[in-house]
Design a protein around this motif. Structure first.
Motif, PDB file in Angstrom:
ATOM      1  N   LYS A  91      16.297   0.061 -14.863  1.00 34.31           N
ATOM      2  CA  LYS A  91      16.958   1.079 -14.048  1.00 34.31           C
ATOM      3  C   LYS A  91      17.006   2.427 -14.765  1.00 34.31           C
ATOM      4  O   LYS A  91      16.983   3.473 -14.130  1.00 34.31           O
ATOM      5  N   GLU A  92      17.097   2.385 -16.094  1.00 31.77           N
ATOM      6  CA  GLU A  92      17.152   3.627 -16.843  1.00 31.77           C
ATOM      7  C   GLU A  92      15.785   4.316 -16.844  1.00 31.77           C
ATOM      8  O   GLU A  92      14.747   3.679 -16.660  1.00 31.77           O
ATOM      9  N   ASN A  93      15.779   5.618 -17.062  1.00 32.67           N
ATOM     10  CA  ASN A  93      14.573   6.432 -16.962  1.00 32.67           C
ATOM     11  C   ASN A  93      13.748   6.336 -18.249  1.00 32.67           C
ATOM     12  O   ASN A  93      13.608   7.296 -18.998  1.00 32.67           O
ATOM     13  N   THR A  94      13.169   5.156 -18.474  1.00 35.39           N
ATOM     14  CA  THR A  94      12.339   4.922 -19.653  1.00 35.39           C
ATOM     15  C   THR A  94      11.080   4.169 -19.242  1.00 35.39           C
ATOM     16  O   THR A  94      11.033   3.551 -18.185  1.00 35.39           O
ATOM     17  N   GLY A  95      10.059   4.229 -20.093  1.00 35.04           N
ATOM     18  CA  GLY A  95       8.852   3.432 -19.899  1.00 35.04           C
ATOM     19  C   GLY A  95       8.240   3.600 -18.529  1.00 35.04           C
ATOM     20  O   GLY A  95       7.960   4.710 -18.067  1.00 35.04           O
ATOM     21  N   PHE A  96       8.031   2.477 -17.860  1.00 33.83           N
ATOM     22  CA  PHE A  96       7.379   2.461 -16.562  1.00 33.83           C
ATOM     23  C   PHE A  96       8.150   3.301 -15.551  1.00 33.83           C
ATOM     24  O   PHE A  96       7.562   4.026 -14.742  1.00 33.83           O
ATOM     25  N   ARG A  97       9.460   3.225 -15.568  1.00 36.22           N
ATOM     26  CA  ARG A  97      10.286   3.975 -14.625  1.00 36.22           C
ATOM     27  C   ARG A  97      10.057   5.481 -14.759  1.00 36.22           C
ATOM     28  O   ARG A  97       9.965   6.203 -13.771  1.00 36.22           O
ATOM     29  N   ARG A  98       9.945   5.972 -15.973  1.00 31.82           N
ATOM     30  CA  ARG A  98       9.767   7.399 -16.216  1.00 31.82           C
ATOM     31  C   ARG A  98       8.426   7.893 -15.679  1.00 31.82           C
ATOM     32  O   ARG A  98       8.289   9.057 -15.301  1.00 31.82           O
ATOM     33  N   ALA A  99       7.429   7.022 -15.628  1.00 33.48           N
ATOM     34  CA  ALA A  99       6.093   7.426 -15.183  1.00 33.48           C
ATOM     35  C   ALA A  99       6.004   7.616 -13.674  1.00 33.48           C
ATOM     36  O   ALA A  99       5.067   8.232 -13.179  1.00 33.48           O
ATOM     37  N   ILE A 100       6.982   7.094 -12.931  1.00 33.92           N
ATOM     38  CA  ILE A 100       6.964   7.207 -11.476  1.00 33.92           C
ATOM     39  C   ILE A 100       7.481   8.577 -11.060  1.00 33.92           C
ATOM     40  O   ILE A 100       8.584   8.981 -11.434  1.00 33.92           O
ATOM     41  N   ARG A 101       6.711   9.298 -10.277  1.00 33.43           N
ATOM     42  CA  ARG A 101       7.095  10.647  -9.858  1.00 33.43           C
ATOM     43  C   ARG A 101       8.041  10.610  -8.665  1.00 33.43           C
ATOM     44  O   ARG A 101       8.090   9.633  -7.898  1.00 33.43           O
ATOM     45  N   ASN A 102       8.782  11.690  -8.515  1.00 29.99           N
ATOM     46  CA  ASN A 102       9.831  11.757  -7.492  1.00 29.99           C
ATOM     47  C   ASN A 102       9.298  11.703  -6.066  1.00 29.99           C
ATOM     48  O   ASN A 102      10.027  11.333  -5.142  1.00 29.99           O
ATOM     49  N   ASN A 103       8.027  12.064  -5.889  1.00 33.95           N
ATOM     50  CA  ASN A 103       7.494  12.100  -4.527  1.00 33.95           C
ATOM     51  C   ASN A 103       7.099  10.726  -3.995  1.00 33.95           C
ATOM     52  O   ASN A 103       6.681  10.601  -2.835  1.00 33.95           O
ATOM     53  N   LEU A 104       7.211   9.686  -4.811  1.00 36.11           N
ATOM     54  CA  LEU A 104       6.823   8.348  -4.357  1.00 36.11           C
ATOM     55  C   LEU A 104       7.619   7.929  -3.124  1.00 36.11           C
ATOM     56  O   LEU A 104       7.054   7.430  -2.147  1.00 36.11           O
ATOM     57  N   SER A 105       8.925   8.139  -3.151  1.00 38.42           N
ATOM     58  CA  SER A 105       9.777   7.682  -2.042  1.00 38.42           C
ATOM     59  C   SER A 105       9.410   8.362  -0.735  1.00 38.42           C
ATOM     60  O   SER A 105       9.372   7.719   0.323  1.00 38.42           O
ATOM     61  N   SER A 106       9.130   9.672  -0.794  1.00 34.20           N
ATOM     62  CA  SER A 106       8.816  10.391   0.436  1.00 34.20           C
ATOM     63  C   SER A 106       7.475   9.954   1.020  1.00 34.20           C
ATOM     64  O   SER A 106       7.333   9.818   2.245  1.00 34.20           O
ATOM     65  N   ILE A 107       6.482   9.699   0.162  1.00 29.49           N
ATOM     66  CA  ILE A 107       5.176   9.252   0.653  1.00 29.49           C
ATOM     67  C   ILE A 107       5.275   7.824   1.184  1.00 29.49           C
ATOM     68  O   ILE A 107       4.667   7.480   2.204  1.00 29.49           O
ATOM     69  N   LEU A 108       6.074   7.000   0.524  1.00 33.33           N
ATOM     70  CA  LEU A 108       6.311   5.639   1.006  1.00 33.33           C
ATOM     71  C   LEU A 108       6.935   5.670   2.393  1.00 33.33           C
ATOM     72  O   LEU A 108       6.528   4.911   3.289  1.00 33.33           O
ATOM     73  N   ALA A 109       7.916   6.559   2.593  1.00 31.79           N
ATOM     74  CA  ALA A 109       8.571   6.675   3.903  1.00 31.79           C
ATOM     75  C   ALA A 109       7.580   7.103   4.974  1.00 31.79           C
ATOM     76  O   ALA A 109       7.619   6.604   6.114  1.00 31.79           O
ATOM     77  N   LEU A 110       6.681   8.015   4.644  1.00 31.17           N
ATOM     78  CA  LEU A 110       5.668   8.440   5.601  1.00 31.17           C
ATOM     79  C   LEU A 110       4.743   7.284   5.974  1.00 31.17           C
ATOM     80  O   LEU A 110       4.373   7.116   7.142  1.00 31.17           O
ATOM     81  N   ASN A 111       4.360   6.478   4.980  1.00 28.81           N
ATOM     82  CA  ASN A 111       3.477   5.345   5.253  1.00 28.81           C
ATOM     83  C   ASN A 111       4.135   4.309   6.155  1.00 28.81           C
ATOM     84  O   ASN A 111       3.455   3.638   6.935  1.00 28.81           O
ATOM     85  N   GLU A 112       5.441   4.176   6.054  1.00 29.67           N
ATOM     86  CA  GLU A 112       6.153   3.255   6.938  1.00 29.67           C
ATOM     87  C   GLU A 112       6.088   3.713   8.386  1.00 29.67           C
ATOM     88  O   GLU A 112       6.313   2.928   9.303  1.00 29.67           O
ATOM     89  N   GLN A 113       5.778   5.008   8.597  1.00 28.88           N
ATOM     90  CA  GLN A 113       5.572   5.559   9.932  1.00 28.88           C
ATOM     91  C   GLN A 113       4.083   5.715  10.242  1.00 28.88           C
ATOM     92  O   GLN A 113       3.706   6.400  11.189  1.00 28.88           O
ATOM     93  N   ASN A 114       3.240   5.066   9.414  1.00 25.65           N
ATOM     94  CA  ASN A 114       1.778   5.120   9.570  1.00 25.65           C
ATOM     95  C   ASN A 114       1.220   6.526   9.400  1.00 25.65           C
ATOM     96  O   ASN A 114       0.192   6.871   9.995  1.00 25.65           O
ATOM     97  N   ILE A 115       1.882   7.338   8.592  1.00 21.33           N
ATOM     98  CA  ILE A 115       1.397   8.680   8.267  1.00 21.33           C
ATOM     99  C   ILE A 115       0.825   8.624   6.853  1.00 21.33           C
ATOM    100  O   ILE A 115       1.565   8.425   5.887  1.00 21.33           O
ATOM    101  N   THR A 116      -0.479   8.776   6.729  1.00 24.06           N
ATOM    102  CA  THR A 116      -1.157   8.564   5.442  1.00 24.06           C
ATOM    103  C   THR A 116      -1.776   9.835   4.870  1.00 24.06           C
ATOM    104  O   THR A 116      -2.527   9.762   3.903  1.00 24.06           O
ATOM    105  N   LYS A 117      -1.455  10.988   5.426  1.00 29.18           N
ATOM    106  CA  LYS A 117      -2.120  12.226   5.025  1.00 29.18           C
ATOM    107  C   LYS A 117      -1.860  12.614   3.572  1.00 29.18           C
ATOM    108  O   LYS A 117      -2.643  13.366   2.987  1.00 29.18           O
TER     109      LYS A 117
END
Length: 275
Positions: free
Chosen positions: A141-167
């Motif tokens: 959960k803490e911002n180290t290792g693998f977690r730190r490498a994930i960028r903040n925009n992941l959640s927003s792009i994931l949400a778009l894909n759940e609506q079948n928006i892949t642009k």
């Protein structure tokens, strides 16, 4: 140097470690930033002890021969690539038993493949400090290792894909934090969403519950990328999975430490004779 070519003309590199007295074949998949090279200690150990011939392919988006490093054309393209590779191998080695193994995100790829018709091609699965899912309890959960490498925009792009928006699926969502002075030049440092999303199962709890081939999950207690103690609770209800957590071994050590190699080799030798 070995290559296989998929239907779109892409030439995929793989390294081969031949066993001289075993017909069995292991396909060993690399992690999220490296190519096949760092898997040499484990691959050599398995081959030299004639447990299996080991093939270590560079997945699309990785390696020295990749024209578009860090990206693929669509989510799940790795499975389509490997299907063509494995189908040909099965034709060429009809009397062989097959093992599918993966380290870190390679373990995530194994879990993804276990949900497809390709699962029937394999007799054993081997998960080496696997990436289960970026939201699984194995990711700190803490911002180290693998977690730190994930960028903040992941959640927003994931949400778009759940609506079948892949642009936006070509956008970078993962950047390895390895210092530049420690890099060897063959890494894939930045990953697009569509490549990153291809390295772990979508509904990981269902994936774990549905594993139905003998499986070893092995990790080091000193793993600095994932929470090693969280593996056993996730897999404890599946009778096909053996979970082993080894003392004094870190994330990459699980594919190079002699203690880990011996445990992996012994499990494979004991288990493959039963299938």
């Amino acid at each position: 140097m070995h290559f296989y070519t998929t239907n779109d003309g892409y030439r995929h590199f793989y390294q081969k470690y031949p066993a001289h007295t075993s017909n069995d074949i292991m396909i060993l998949l690399h992690g999220i930033s490296e190519n096949h090279r760092y898997l040499a200690p484990l691959a050599s150990y398995i081959a030299k002890r004639n447990i299996a011939t080991v093939l270590t392919p560079d997945l699309r988006g990785y390696g020295d021969f990749c024209p578009k490093k860090g990206d693929i054309d669509y989510i799940g393209q790795h499975e389509d690539d490997l299907k063509q590779f494995i189908t040909q191998l099965k034709k060429d080695h009809q009397d062989s038993r097959f093992i599918l193994a993966g380290h870190s995100a390679g373990g995530g790829s194994v879990l993804r493949l276990s949900e497809t018709e390709l699962a029937d091609a394999f007799d054993l699965f081997l998960l080496l400090a696997p990436l289960i899912h970026f939201g699984a309890p194995t990711v700190p959960k803490e911002n180290t290792g693998f977690r730190r490498a994930i960028r903040n925009n992941l959640s927003s792009i994931l949400a778009l894909n759940e609506q079948n928006i892949t642009k936006n699926n070509d956008r970078i969502v993962f950047e390895n934090q390895k210092p530049e002075n420690l890099r060897h030049g063959s890494e894939t440092i930045s990953l697009s969403y569509r490549l990153f999303a291809s390295r772990y199962p979508v509904h990981y709890l269902n994936t774990i519950a549905n594993l139905s081939k003998p499986t070893l999950l092995i990790a080091g207690k000193e793993d600095e990328q994932f929470v090693a103690t969280a593996y056993e609770p996730l897999f404890q209800d599946n009778p096909y999975v053996d979970v082993m957590i080894l003392e004094d071994i870190d994330h990459d050590g699980i594919v190079s430490d002699i203690q880990a190699l011996a445990v992996i080799g012994q499990w494979l030798q004991n288990t493959i004779i039963e299938v």
